[in-house]
Motif scaffolding. Structure first.
Motif, mmCIF file in Angstrom:
data_model
loop_
_atom_site.group_PDB
_atom_site.id
_atom_site.type_symbol
_atom_site.label_atom_id
_atom_site.label_comp_id
_atom_site.label_asym_id
_atom_site.label_seq_id
_atom_site.Cartn_x
_atom_site.Cartn_y
_atom_site.Cartn_z
ATOM 1 N N THR A 198 31.035 -19.690 -5.685
ATOM 2 C CA THR A 198 29.639 -19.932 -5.457
ATOM 3 C C THR A 198 29.573 -21.133 -6.738
ATOM 4 O O THR A 198 30.067 -20.704 -7.657
ATOM 5 C CB THR A 198 28.915 -18.891 -5.730
ATOM 6 O OG1 THR A 198 29.217 -18.054 -6.936
ATOM 7 C CG2 THR A 198 29.087 -17.325 -4.442
ATOM 8 N N ILE A 199 28.639 -21.755 -6.393
ATOM 9 C CA ILE A 199 28.028 -23.163 -7.245
ATOM 10 C C ILE A 199 26.862 -23.416 -7.093
ATOM 11 O O ILE A 199 25.538 -23.654 -6.690
ATOM 12 C CB ILE A 199 28.746 -24.253 -6.869
ATOM 13 C CG1 ILE A 199 29.902 -24.068 -5.968
ATOM 14 C CG2 ILE A 199 28.737 -25.598 -6.512
ATOM 15 C CD1 ILE A 199 30.783 -25.033 -4.954
ATOM 16 N N THR A 216 24.600 -22.087 -2.905
ATOM 17 C CA THR A 216 25.051 -22.670 -2.690
ATOM 18 C C THR A 216 26.908 -22.143 -2.304
ATOM 19 O O THR A 216 27.348 -21.923 -3.518
ATOM 20 C CB THR A 216 25.647 -24.399 -2.977
ATOM 21 O OG1 THR A 216 24.880 -24.838 -2.936
ATOM 22 C CG2 THR A 216 27.114 -24.781 -2.443
ATOM 23 N N TYR A 217 28.011 -21.526 -1.555
ATOM 24 C CA TYR A 217 28.824 -21.398 -1.360
ATOM 25 C C TYR A 217 29.696 -22.318 -0.697
ATOM 26 O O TYR A 217 29.506 -23.032 -0.143
ATOM 27 C CB TYR A 217 28.981 -20.241 -1.393
ATOM 28 C CG TYR A 217 28.932 -19.636 0.058
ATOM 29 C CD1 TYR A 217 29.710 -19.193 0.631
ATOM 30 C CD2 TYR A 217 27.431 -19.578 0.618
ATOM 31 C CE1 TYR A 217 29.744 -19.417 2.424
ATOM 32 C CE2 TYR A 217 27.488 -18.775 2.310
ATOM 33 C CZ TYR A 217 28.089 -19.142 2.942
ATOM 34 O OH TYR A 217 28.251 -18.454 4.258
ATOM 35 N N LYS A 232 35.026 -25.898 3.247
ATOM 36 C CA LYS A 232 33.661 -25.703 4.370
ATOM 37 C C LYS A 232 32.321 -25.604 2.664
ATOM 38 O O LYS A 232 32.763 -24.123 2.059
ATOM 39 C CB LYS A 232 33.858 -24.774 5.116
ATOM 40 C CG LYS A 232 31.912 -24.780 5.439
ATOM 41 C CD LYS A 232 32.133 -24.041 6.779
ATOM 42 C CE LYS A 232 32.820 -24.305 8.468
ATOM 43 N NZ LYS A 232 32.718 -24.012 9.415
ATOM 44 N N THR A 233 31.249 -26.107 2.735
ATOM 45 C CA THR A 233 30.037 -25.907 1.149
ATOM 46 C C THR A 233 29.152 -25.357 2.502
ATOM 47 O O THR A 233 28.983 -26.158 3.715
ATOM 48 C CB THR A 233 30.045 -26.944 0.909
ATOM 49 O OG1 THR A 233 30.715 -27.315 0.478
ATOM 50 C CG2 THR A 233 29.102 -27.032 -0.055
ATOM 51 N N VAL A 234 28.361 -24.835 1.953
ATOM 52 C CA VAL A 234 27.339 -23.495 3.475
ATOM 53 C C VAL A 234 26.696 -23.720 1.372
ATOM 54 O O VAL A 234 26.292 -23.289 0.990
ATOM 55 C CB VAL A 234 27.750 -22.172 3.180
ATOM 56 C CG1 VAL A 234 26.514 -21.552 4.350
ATOM 57 C CG2 VAL A 234 29.194 -22.466 4.557
ATOM 58 N N THR A 235 25.346 -24.503 2.361
ATOM 59 C CA THR A 235 24.298 -24.058 1.074
ATOM 60 C C THR A 235 22.947 -23.572 2.236
ATOM 61 O O THR A 235 22.336 -23.830 2.970
ATOM 62 C CB THR A 235 23.717 -25.129 0.780
ATOM 63 O OG1 THR A 235 25.025 -26.016 0.017
ATOM 64 C CG2 THR A 235 22.185 -25.956 -0.309
#
Ligand code: NAI
Ligand code: MG
Length: 490
Positions: free
Chosen positions: A138-139, A147-148, A483-486
């Motif tokens: 988690t970012i 964002t994760y 994969k980045t999910v926002t």
């Protein structure tokens, strides 16, 4: 099996066809190719010769399994359980698999049963444990967003392997691919397809769903190149010769495939005068002659400090004189035949080159016996850095000894190569050993040991010895896409 003293019986050969979508099938063309026992040069089996049509079918099966089948819906932990099961089945059949390896590759049964097969089991278990531990992050980003990252399987992977550790290369490739949830189209080496096919049968028995693992035996420029060029293959993992990797890179450029390469080397093995000479001599001998010299990381440039050079060479020569070369099914045999006629011819040619370049042949220098691809343990001294035998990968039981006298000189000479797979240093001065470890441009450095492999320790090359890493957590990276999910928090 290591304690058995009777010659080991030859194993039965059960699988010789392509393994596609869970079915054993002949090649589309109906063609087969022979595989040989290198100790006797006799044909032991005819194996389905796959080509583009078979690769097409295998990629379809792998794609289907990736996107629709049980594998695609399976919990990661259950995927791990299937891998443990496969490791267990291999362990149950360890004796038979080791014997199959000895039959197809020619390696001594002692090595196959105490090194290759136990390492296969260990590698699969190591990666089985990873299946449910491939974490994203988690970012903290700017703004009102969450964002994760997810680490998803890279997809259908093409895996092309060599003949020097046939079963172990299967484990190094299947382990991270299966843990990551990928599906596989594998092409074993044409010299040694049998253990891979046997392992595919065990994977099926373990309950790994149809289409997850597909095996297409065949030759490099046909079956191998078809995998590399196929638009349905997302990634290629290759182990073998540097020039083959260059061809693969060109062929893969059209579809921009992800690539990992584990290639050859001319690894420097550096012995200082303050080393434990007994351990260093045994280690240096093992570093080169293990597996008939057919190791990508072989310590093939042995640098020995001037003051101990002659004594050190005497020790190596004595070990060569006493080395038991012969029937690989005899449990006391230490060195078997080379894998095939081509390698045998290549090695004998390098030995002639060494002699004509002016190196001194201290032991060996010829074939051993008159049947089978046996080469005498060969030792060259007076080798100079610019000689061919000091620069090119020989991949046989041929050791080159070079002299050195000071630290800065040896670092420079060790790095004076386009390869960078491995290196080793032998010294009782721990600071000096660490300084060498820092300065040598190689993916693996061994200090006071050699060829210590572990499924948890990353392995791969600097420079022209490779691309990416295998084993360890590092080895998983090439089998996942991030994969980045926002998400807007409203
Ligand atoms: P190679 O690189 O030709 O074969 C390795 C694998 O690649 C085999 O499965 C082969 O069928 C496949 N292949 C060959 N051409 C291909 C192509 N165009 N596209 C896709 N796949 C292809 O190695 P080879 O000829 O068996 O051995 C030659 C030399 O390579 C050895 O003498 C040794 O110096 C080095 N080598 C290094 C290895 C390592 O572990 N790094 C292993 C085997 C060989
Ligand atoms: Mg080749």
């Amino acid at each position: 099996m290591a304690t058995v003293s009777e010659p080991v019986k030859r194993p039965q050969i059960r699988q010789t066809q392509c393994f596609i979508g869970g079915k054993w099938v002949p090649s589309a063309s109906g063609k087969t190719f022979p595989t040989y026992h290198p100790a006797t040069e006799e044909v032991i089996a005819d194996v389905a010769e796959g080509d583009a049509d078979d690769v097409d079918a295998a990629v379809d099966a792998a794609r289907e399994a990736l996107e629709k089948g049980a594998w695609s819906k399976m919990d990661a932990r259950d995927r791990g359980q299937l891998m443990y099961k496969l490791a267990d089945l291999i362990e149950d059949e360890a004796d038979e698999l080791a014997a199959l390896e000895t039959l197809d590759n020619g390696k001594p049964i002692h090595d196959a049963s105490t090194a290759d097969i136990p390492l296969v089991v260990d590698c699969l278990r190591y990666y089985a444990g990873f299946a449910d531990k491939i974490h994203g992050q988690t970012i903290p980003v700017r703004g009102n967003y969450f964002t994760y990252t997810r680490r998803e399987p890279v997809g259908v992977v093409g895996q092309i392997i060599p003949w020097n550790f046939p079963a172990l290369m299967v484990a190094w490739k299947w382990g991270p691919a299966l843990a990551a949830g990928c599906t596989i189209v594998m092409k074993p080496a044409e010299q040694t397809p049998l253990s891979c096919l046997r392992m595919a049968r065990l994977a099926q028995k373990a309950g790994i769903p149809d289409g997850v693992i597909n095996v297409v035996p065949g030759y490099g420029p046909t079956a191998g190149a078809s995998i590399v060029k196929h638009p349905g293959v997302d990634k290629v993992a290759f182990t073998g010769e540097m020039s083959t990797a260059q061809t693969i890179m060109r062929d893969a450029s059209t579809t921009l495939k992800r690539l990992t390469f584990e290639l050859g080397g001319k690894s420097p093995n550096i012995v200082f005068a303050d080393a434990d000479l007994d351990a260093a001599a045994k280690g240096a001998h093992f570093a080169l002659y293990f597996n008939q010299g057919q190791c990508c990381c072989a310590g093939s440039r042995l640098f020995v400090e001037d003051s101990i050079h002659d004594e050190f060479v005497d020790r190596l020569a004595e070990m060569n004189t006493n080395r038991r070369v012969g029937d690989p099914f005899d449990p006391t045999t230490e060195q078997g035949p080379q894998v095939d006629q081509a390698q045998f011819d290549k090695i004998l040619n390098y030995i002639e080159i060494g002699k004509s370049e002016g190196a001194t042949c201290v032991t060996g220098g010829n074939r051993a016996g008159d049947r089978g691809y046996f080469v005498q343990p060969t030792l060259f001294t007076n080798v100079q850095d610019e000689m061919k035998i000091a620069r090119e990968e020989i991949f046989g039981p041929v050791l080159s000894v070079l002299r050195f006298s000071d630290f800065d000189e040896i670092v420079k000479r060790a790095n004076n190569t386009s390869f960078g797979l491995a290196a080793a240093v032998w010294s009782r001065d721990i600071g000096k050993a660490h300084r060498i470890a820092q300065k040598v441009r190689a993916g693996t450095v061994w200090v006071n040991c050699y060829d210590v492999f572990d499924a948890a320790a990353p392995f791969g090359g600097f420079k022209m010895s490779g691309l990416g890493r295998e084993l360890g957590e590092a080895g998983l990276q090439a089998y996942t896409e991030t994969k980045t999910v926002t998400v807007s928090l409203g």
